[in-house]
Design an enzyme around this catalytic site. Structure first.
Site, PDB file in Angstrom:
ATOM      1  N   LYS A 191      10.161   2.942   7.843  1.00 42.88           N
ATOM      2  CA  LYS A 191       9.634   2.316   6.624  1.00 42.88           C
ATOM      3  C   LYS A 191       8.759   3.322   5.897  1.00 42.88           C
ATOM      4  O   LYS A 191       7.791   3.858   6.458  1.00 42.88           O
ATOM      5  CB  LYS A 191       8.825   1.078   7.027  1.00 42.88           C
ATOM      6  CG  LYS A 191       8.723   0.022   5.961  1.00 42.88           C
ATOM      7  CD  LYS A 191       8.116  -1.234   6.569  1.00 42.88           C
ATOM      8  CE  LYS A 191       7.906  -2.308   5.549  1.00 42.88           C
ATOM      9  NZ  LYS A 191       7.102  -3.413   6.096  1.00 42.88           N
TER      10      LYS A 191
HETATM   11  C1  E4P Z   1       7.105  -6.220   4.048  1.00 41.21           C
HETATM   12  O1  E4P Z   1       7.838  -5.572   4.750  1.00 41.21           O
HETATM   13  C2  E4P Z   1       5.695  -6.486   4.304  1.00 41.21           C
HETATM   14  O2  E4P Z   1       5.471  -6.327   5.681  1.00 41.21           O
HETATM   15  C3  E4P Z   1       5.294  -7.900   3.986  1.00 41.21           C
HETATM   16  O3  E4P Z   1       6.390  -8.707   3.646  1.00 41.21           O
HETATM   17  C4  E4P Z   1       4.099  -8.067   3.154  1.00 41.21           C
HETATM   18  O4  E4P Z   1       3.804  -9.439   3.089  1.00 41.21           O
HETATM   19  P1  E4P Z   1       2.382  -9.999   2.648  1.00 41.21           P
HETATM   20  O5  E4P Z   1       2.260  -9.836   1.183  1.00 41.21           O
HETATM   21  O6  E4P Z   1       2.438 -11.452   3.039  1.00 41.21           O
HETATM   22  O7  E4P Z   1       1.339  -9.219   3.397  1.00 41.21           O
END
Ligand code: E4P
Length: 218
Positions: free
Chosen positions: A87
């Site tokens: 990522k």
């Molecule tokens: C995406 O990969 C992130 O980990 C995540 O969806 C962020 O979500 P949040 O806005 O609820 O922290």
């Protein structure tokens, strides 16, 4: 549409896996911190543990923000397990890293996507997934779902293979809207997935079926 769970909590990952609808996991440094996972070895061990539970892609985020650092960390993560997807944040060196990993055949998830332009750039750099954060856009009065629609149109116009991973999903309506638009994947908390189960008429109907059955089978 593939269902990913957005957590580093092993119990929740196991619960979603046991439900039989889980296609993968996404994590981020905040989610790892929430589970109290710190220190390189523990972090790598935790990713390994996640890979043992889930039958699908597991996104593991790099911490470095420079090209060399991202490559070093990403290669180490990718070596852990075939399920690991590196990522990478949507920054300039991140775009270069996406291209590098794409040429090496290592899967990537470009994170922190908040505009169609960013999604277009990530696809051009060969990202396997892009993660538009719909909940965080909604939080600041921008329409997160509209962004998914825009990206779907752009990717379809040019036949990009990059999968749209609708992230920052907060509730079941997000999931349904993403499915209507044709997002390839959604990632959200277990609560959003299990909320799809719920309908009061299902509960009322089941109660009636069981009580009618009990009356004639007493
Ligand atoms: C995406 O990969 C992130 O980990 C995540 O969806 C962020 O979500 P949040 O806005 O609820 O922290």
């Amino acid at each position: 549409m593939k269902f990913f769970i957005d957590t580093a909590n092993l119990k929740e990952i196991q619960e979603a896996q046991d439900l039989g609808v889980l296609d993968g996991v996404t994590t981020n440094p905040s989610l790892m911190a929430k589970e109290g996972i710190s220190g390189k070895n523990n972090v790598l061990k935790h990713y390994k543990a996640i890979c043992e539970i889930v039958d699908g892609d597991v996104s593991a985020e790099v911490i470095a923000t420079d090209f060399e650092g991202m490559i070093r960390e990403g290669e180490e993560l990718a070596e852990l397990d075939d399920k690991i997807v590196v990522k990478i944040p949507m920054i300039k060196d991140g775009v270069k890293a996406l291209r590098y990993f794409s040429e090496k055949g290592i899967k990537t998830n470009c994170t922190l996507i908040f505009s169609a332009g960013q999604a277009l750039l990530a696809a051009k750099a060969g990202a396997s997934y892009v993660s538009p954060f719909i909940g965080r856009l909604d939080d600041i009065s921008f329409d997160g779902i509209e962004l998914i629609e825009q990206i779907r149109t752009i990717y379809d116009n040019y036949g990009f293979d990059t999968e749209i991973l609708a992230a920052s999903v907060r509730h079941p309506i997000h999931i349904i809207k993403c499915a209507e638009i044709g997002a390839d994947v959604m990632t959200g908390p277990l609560s959003a997935i299990t909320a799809l189960l719920k309908h009061p008429l299902t509960d009322i109907g089941l109660e009636k079926f069981l009580s009618d059955h009990a009356k004639t089978n007493a």
